[in-house]
Design an enzyme around this catalytic site. Structure first.
Site, short mmCIF file in Angstrom:
data_model
loop_
_atom_site.label_atom_id
_atom_site.label_comp_id
_atom_site.label_asym_id
_atom_site.label_seq_id
_atom_site.Cartn_x
_atom_site.Cartn_y
_atom_site.Cartn_z
N SER A 60 0.83 -1.23 -0.11
CA SER A 60 0.10 0.01 -0.03
C SER A 60 0.82 1.05 0.00
CB SER A 60 -1.15 0.02 1.33
OG SER A 60 -1.77 -1.23 1.22
N GLY A 118 -5.99 -3.81 -7.31
CA GLY A 118 -6.97 -2.87 -6.86
C GLY A 118 -6.36 -1.41 -7.19
N SER A 146 -15.35 0.47 -2.05
CA SER A 146 -14.08 0.45 -1.93
C SER A 146 -13.48 1.83 -1.40
CB SER A 146 -13.15 0.01 -3.38
OG SER A 146 -12.00 0.11 -3.23
N GLN A 192 -10.70 2.88 -1.88
CA GLN A 192 -9.96 3.04 -2.80
C GLN A 192 -10.26 4.18 -4.09
OE1 GLN A 192 -8.47 -0.79 -4.62
NE2 GLN A 192 -6.85 -1.23 -3.40
N GLU A 205 -8.86 -6.58 5.04
CA GLU A 205 -7.50 -7.46 4.47
C GLU A 205 -7.15 -8.45 5.49
OE1 GLU A 205 -3.90 -4.30 4.48
OE2 GLU A 205 -5.85 -3.62 3.98
N HIS A 249 -13.38 -8.35 -3.73
CA HIS A 249 -11.95 -8.14 -3.34
C HIS A 249 -11.24 -9.14 -4.65
CE1 HIS A 249 -10.66 -5.77 -0.09
NE2 HIS A 249 -11.89 -5.68 -0.14
#
Length: 452
Positions: A31, A103, A177, A179, A325, A352
């Site tokens: 990340s 992702g 998400s 993200q 996660e 995911h």
């Protein structure tokens, strides 16, 4: 033997004959590495990313940025660790980006491509075409980008970069998400009007990852206002401006530490992960609390984080919404506990790398477990487990969860353990190396063993 056959060979998960006693050097955070690469590409001067994670996801990010004109030189630090020198340049197309099933790549790079001069095509693995991307696509269109996705709200797609993006205010439903939020924030300083992003959906999952994006933006010189600063709930503001080149050393990937720390818990042993930061935005830091609640003890010292098992694993009731996660390894430990567990807040895991809730339930039950999917999680009732094939669905976290089970359950065979290369390419070597270190005296009660 063909590559596809080799990839799907069964790996006999090592069984722990005694309590583990090991020090495991976990590689850098995926990340952090991928966020650092994006920010460096947007900077006005060269920067360094030291001790980056070299895995499939990070190499896909690096190659994608190179395709858009960013220079990334791979060198070695004087101490022997790897270092990447990132030299930003004018972003341009035409380019084709392979996102794999990452992702961060599929979501962080369309905003970057919108700032490039020319078209950028995004393609990837079959599963990547099923994962939601509509939050990023719809937001970029509101902010002034032109994107061809044939109305799918998913890959494949082409971003027609115009060398700049108007930016401004946009509403995003990021309940699928976090993200979606990070993707726009990371490029926000480059938008002409900056960015004001309002999350409009239900509770935002994996919030620590958004905090990581904000923290890294600020350290790169961006002005960011976030809800935790006392501003409006679910609203982030990024001021347009230049980003500074940084010299960043990447922290160990704390989420990838989960199976190794779990090994201490389920064998009644001890595992130390050096370099564990005293302050971090990584979601994996929650392992200290989770594994303590499950019967272990965790101590953070100058040496790193040491997790010690007691020989007993307790069931857990936990909302993992912010740290989803970690759910696969936590579920594996829970299947070896002496009482039931309820894991909630993780409905978003269905989208995911695979449907992680369905996969965990199916594979744990295949080994004799009693796992039920709920609306937003898993209910796990301990039962005697047996050996058998554990399918990974090309999901790295399923593979590491299966390895934890194998410590206590003889005969577990992991299908496609090579999928761990997505974020932890040396997993099998690290795992067998951990077990090869001299065994610790078992804690009271001895190592956890499969019952029955």
């Amino acid at each position: 033997m063909s590559d596809s056959t080799a990839q799907h060979d069964l790996w006999p998960a090592p069984h722990a004959a005694a309590a583990v006693d090991a020090t495991v050097h976990v590689p850098g955070s995926k990340s952090v590495t991928n966020r650092a690469l994006v920010l460096a590409a947007h900077s006005t001067e060269p920067g360094w990313v030291r001790r980056p994670l070299r895995s499939r996801d990070t190499m896909l990010m690096a190659e994608a940025l190179r395709a858009m004109g960013v220079q990334i030189d791979e060198t070695v630090n004087p101490d022997g660790g790897e270092a990447w020198r990132i030299i930003p340049a004018g972003l341009h197309g035409p380019a084709t980006v392979d996102v794999g099933n990452a992702g961060t790549v599929m979501r962080f790079l369309p905003p970057v491509a919108a700032l490039a001069d020319g078209p950028v095509r995004f393609e990837g693995d079959a599963r990547a075409y099923e994962r939601p991307l509509h939050g990023v696509i719809d937001a970029l269109r509101v902010l002034g980008a032109r994107i061809d996705d044939e109305g799918r709200g998913a890959l494949p797609l082409t971003v027609h970069g115009a060398g700049q993006l108007a930016g401004g205010a946009v509403d995003v439903d990021a309940s699928a998400s976090s993200q979606f939020v990070s993707a726009l924030l990371l490029s926000g300083p480059r938008f002409n009007k900056g960015l004001e992003l309002r999350h409009t959906g239900n509770s935002l999952p994996s919030l620590p990852h958004v905090r990581m994006s904000v923290d890294m933006l600020r350290k790169a010189g961006a002005k960011v206002d976030a809800p935790e600063d006392g501003g409006r709930a679910n609203v982030w503001r990024v001021t347009a401006g230049a980003l500074l080149g940084r010299d960043l050393t990447v922290e160990p990937d704390l989420s990838n530490a989960a199976p190794f720390l779990a090994a201490a818990l389920v064998t009644g042993g001890r595992v130390t992960v050096p370099g564990w930061p005293a302050r971090t935005t990584q979601a994996g830091d929650a392992l200290r609390d989770l594994f303590t609640r499950m019967g272990g003890s965790c101590e953070l010292t100058d040496r790193g984080l040491t997790c010690t098992g007691s020989g007993r694993v307790r069931g857990l009731t936990a909302d993992l919404h912010e740290v989803g996660e970690l759910a696969p390894v936590v579920a594996a430990v829970a299947a070896l506990a002496d009482g039931p567990s309820q894991l909630s807040g993780i409905a978003h895991l269905r989208m995911h790398e695979t449907d992680r809730l369905a996969a965990l339930a199916a594979e744990l039950n295949r080994l004799g477990g009693d796992v039920t999917e709920t609306e937003d999680g898993l209910r796990i009732r301990p039962r005697p487990l047996r050996g058998g094939v554990f399918h990974t669905y090309e999901d790295h976290r399923l593979a590491t969860a299966a390895a934890v089970l194998g410590l206590a359950v003889p005969g577990v065979e992991i299908e496609n353990v090579a999928t761990t290369g997505k974020t932890l390419p040396d997993f099998t070597e690290l795992w067998t190396g951990m077990l090869a270190e001299p065994a610790a005296p078992a804690a009271d009660g001895g190592p956890v063993r499969a019952r029955g």
